[in-house]
Enzyme design. Structure first.
Site, PDB file in Angstrom:
ATOM      1  N   ASP A 264      -0.597  -4.797   5.783  1.00  0.00           N
ATOM      2  CA  ASP A 264      -1.595  -5.667   5.297  1.00  0.00           C
ATOM      3  C   ASP A 264      -1.250  -6.017   3.659  1.00  0.00           C
ATOM      4  O   ASP A 264      -0.425  -5.565   3.527  1.00  0.00           O
ATOM      5  CB  ASP A 264      -2.837  -5.390   5.503  1.00  0.00           C
ATOM      6  CG  ASP A 264      -3.246  -3.773   4.809  1.00  0.00           C
ATOM      7  OD1 ASP A 264      -2.085  -2.749   5.390  1.00  0.00           O
ATOM      8  OD2 ASP A 264      -4.557  -3.071   4.198  1.00  0.00           O
ATOM      9  N   GLU A 265      -2.171  -7.266   3.072  1.00  0.00           N
ATOM     10  CA  GLU A 265      -2.629  -7.223   1.837  1.00  0.00           C
ATOM     11  C   GLU A 265      -0.796  -7.079   1.126  1.00  0.00           C
ATOM     12  O   GLU A 265      -1.095  -6.220   0.122  1.00  0.00           O
ATOM     13  CB  GLU A 265      -3.417  -6.609   1.301  1.00  0.00           C
ATOM     14  CG  GLU A 265      -5.209  -6.564   1.875  1.00  0.00           C
ATOM     15  CD  GLU A 265      -5.438  -6.210   1.376  1.00  0.00           C
ATOM     16  OE1 GLU A 265      -6.920  -6.276   1.182  1.00  0.00           O
ATOM     17  OE2 GLU A 265      -5.993  -4.726   1.470  1.00  0.00           O
ATOM     18  N   VAL A 266       0.207  -7.391   1.446  1.00  0.00           N
ATOM     19  CA  VAL A 266       1.692  -7.695   0.612  1.00  0.00           C
ATOM     20  C   VAL A 266       0.936  -9.219   0.314  1.00  0.00           C
ATOM     21  O   VAL A 266       1.229  -9.626   0.312  1.00  0.00           O
ATOM     22  CB  VAL A 266       2.743  -7.539   1.270  1.00  0.00           C
ATOM     23  CG1 VAL A 266       3.889  -6.835   0.483  1.00  0.00           C
ATOM     24  CG2 VAL A 266       2.534  -6.604   2.897  1.00  0.00           C
TER      25      VAL A 266
ATOM     26  N   HIS B 246       0.719  -1.115  -0.027  1.00  0.00           N
ATOM     27  CA  HIS B 246      -0.322   0.162   0.141  1.00  0.00           C
ATOM     28  C   HIS B 246       0.973   1.198  -0.036  1.00  0.00           C
ATOM     29  O   HIS B 246       0.864   2.457   0.363  1.00  0.00           O
ATOM     30  CB  HIS B 246      -0.684   0.130   1.454  1.00  0.00           C
ATOM     31  CG  HIS B 246      -1.884  -1.231   1.214  1.00  0.00           C
ATOM     32  ND1 HIS B 246      -3.658  -0.834   0.774  1.00  0.00           N
ATOM     33  CD2 HIS B 246      -2.204  -1.910   1.558  1.00  0.00           C
ATOM     34  CE1 HIS B 246      -3.861  -1.903   0.584  1.00  0.00           C
ATOM     35  NE2 HIS B 246      -3.569  -2.859   1.556  1.00  0.00           N
TER      36      HIS B 246
END
Ligand code: TNX
Length: 525
Positions: A341-343, A278
């Site tokens: 988050d969300e890597v 992000h």
């Protein structure tokens, strides 16, 4: 007794304030009202109607504050203002113990049983007493009294009417929160929200006795807080937002101002700089943060998982150290949120090592680290907090987290659509009508030690929300449901009763000009 302000009824005419002395009305009959249970959200721990005559607030009622604390005086001032708007009477402030009709506000450090945020309200004929051990308790007690007043307390509704007495039912409330962490998150990165917008969001939290504002300050689409040593983060990375409209950012002075505004409402700001994923806004501002040395174009779409800081390069950690250091110095609260988050572009070992290294940087700058629940498998310090969000996150791994904040997406995400027809919002975690947001127990989702669960937080992601009107529509009524989960005792959790109390808040929210969703499961008054 010395009257400081004089007993006045303020009548506003043509926009100008005209103060006119108001004689007490001795002969006014005390109307006998059948006391009904007040409809409060969040529900207090104990509320008892004590029967008998109500307390009448009128021209001769005075406010007596037995504490020199500025925050307590502010709470008293707010209360006086709500009463003025609802009644037309501007109550005088007394400086010595009054004996007539009075509102007494006092801090009593000996009342240990009330805890750091609790309070007690006793309403009898002739007197309302608000007592707490701390100024925070007084603030929450004032919010309760606010909800006991007519909704006209929220705006200038009685401009051309005569002052009128207010009657409050005789009762006793003893109240303290279930959890120390009662938060909401605002994503100011996907769409930028101005300082005034964030202030308004803070006001919504305060009304519901919430005490944490988590600001999601950076993401692929924008970087929103000025960093002196890396100016392009905002000069370049702050310009964009989802959809290609102009973004924006907070100067350090504006951020400080927001923190002060929140602090006056007993709300701690939790800054988040999301990393290592992000991060397109940072990567596009500084070529050296990219493994290939090339800055990508700004991103204004809504896909996730494609960006990552270059975790094998030292410059990345100098960058993180500067950013965490500057934000830590600006932030009086004890927390720093590193996202996490969300890597999707790193190997698990790379990700883990990154989290553990960032944890040391955050600790060095004197803050306790928070991360989204992907960080749970890393080796975490006892002070680190895991924010649970993925409905399918591994329960056993979460149970080992030193401390937890519960934000399950399928219950607490304020950006999920209410139903299939909701124009705004997403639906990857399902539809979240207010009953779904309310009807769960934060203590039952993981098998953690009960003390490890700090509380609840409702995140409001802004991919689909362009302005504050949109944000309000998604936040309320669900924010009130999450606030009640954080504050009220589990033993009194009851959807059927909650939806009636919730319906009673609609008029107040309307008076405040809030664009809320009239969830059909609620009978709005
Ligand atoms: C998942 S929640 C995300 C965010 C999105 C959100 C939309 C989390 C830690 N990551 O990047 O904005 O879903 O609901």
């Amino acid at each position: 007794m010395r009257i400081v302000a004089g007993t006045l009824a303020v009548l506003l005419a043509g926009g100008a304030a005209v103060a006119k002395p108001q004689a007490p009305q001795p002969g006014a009959p005390a109307a006998s009202v059948t006391a009904t249970m007040p409809e409060l959200v969040p529900l207090p721990e104990r509320l008892e109607l004590t029967g008998g005559e109500p307390f009448a607030i009128g021209a001769s009622t005075v406010v007596y504050v037995t504490s020199g604390d500025a925050a307590v005086s502010r709470a008293a001032r707010d209360l006086t203002e709500w009463i003025r708007r609802a009644s037309g009477f501007l109550l005088a402030t007394a400086t010595a113990g009054p004996t007539g009709s009075r509102i007494q506000i006092g801090v009593d450090a000996a009342r240990q049983e009330l805890g750091p945020e609790g309070y007690e309200i006793a309403i009898e004929p002739g007197r309302l007493a608000l007592t707490a051990r701390t100024a925070a308790g007084i603030f929450y007690g004032a919010q309760t009294i606010r909800q006991l007043l007519p909704y006209t307390a929220e705006y200038e509704a009685l401009l051309f009417q005569q002052p009128r007495e207010l009657k409050l039912p005789a009762l006793r409330i003893t109240d303290a929160p279930r959890y120390p962490w009662r938060g909401a998150m605002l994503d100011v990165a996907r769409h930028f929200f101005t300082v005034d917008d964030v202030r308004r969001f803070v006001d919504l939290l305060a009304l519901h006795k919430m005490n944490r504002l988590h600001l999601h300050l950076s993401d692929d689409q924008g970087w929103r807080i000025a960093i002196r040593r890396w100016k392009d983060l905002t000069l370049k990375g702050g310009r964009t937002e989802v959809g290609g409209t102009p973004g924006g950012f907070y100067t350090q002075a504006q951020y400080t101002e927001l923190i002060a505004y929140a602090a006056e409402r007993f709300i701690t700001v939790v800054p988040e700089i999301d990393m290592p994923g992000h991060t397109n806004a940072a990567l596009s501002s500084y070529a050296e943060l990219n493994c290939n040395g090339q800055a990508p174009a700004p991103f204004t779409g809504t896909e996730v998982g494609f960006s990552s800081l270059c975790v094998e390069e030292e410059v990345t950690y100098r960058f993180i150290d500067d950013v965490v250091g500057e934000i830590a110095r600006l932030t009086p609260g004890p927390y720093f949120h590193m996202g996490g988050d969300e890597v999707k572009t790193l190997k698990p070992e790379q990700y883990r090592a990154f989290v553990e290294r960032v944890q040391k940087i955050v600790q060095k700058h004197g803050k306790e680290m928070i991360g989204w629940d992907e960080i749970a498998p890393a080796t975490l310090l006892p002070t680190t907090i895991v924010q649970h969000w993925r409905p399918d996150a591994d329960r056993a791994t979460l149970a080992r987290a030193p401390r937890l904040i519960m934000s399950p997406a399928d219950r607490s995400y304020l950006d999920m659509k209410y139903d299939a027809d909701t124009a705004l919002g997403l639906r990857w975690a399902g539809l979240v009508p207010v009953k779904t947001a309310y009807d769960w127990d934060p203590a039952a989702l993981v098998d953690a030690r009960p003390e490890a669960i700090l509380g609840v937080e409702a995140p409001l992601w802004s991919e689909t929300l362009a302005n504050m009107r949109d944000a309000e529509f998604m936040a309320l009524p669900r924010l009130a449901a999450i606030a009640e989960l954080g504050w009220s005792p589990r033993a009194q959790h009851d959807w059927e009763r909650f939806r009636v109390r919730l319906g009673a808040q609609g008029a107040r929210w309307s008076a405040l000009g809030i664009n809320f969703y009239r969830d059909p499961a609620v009978t709005w008054k």
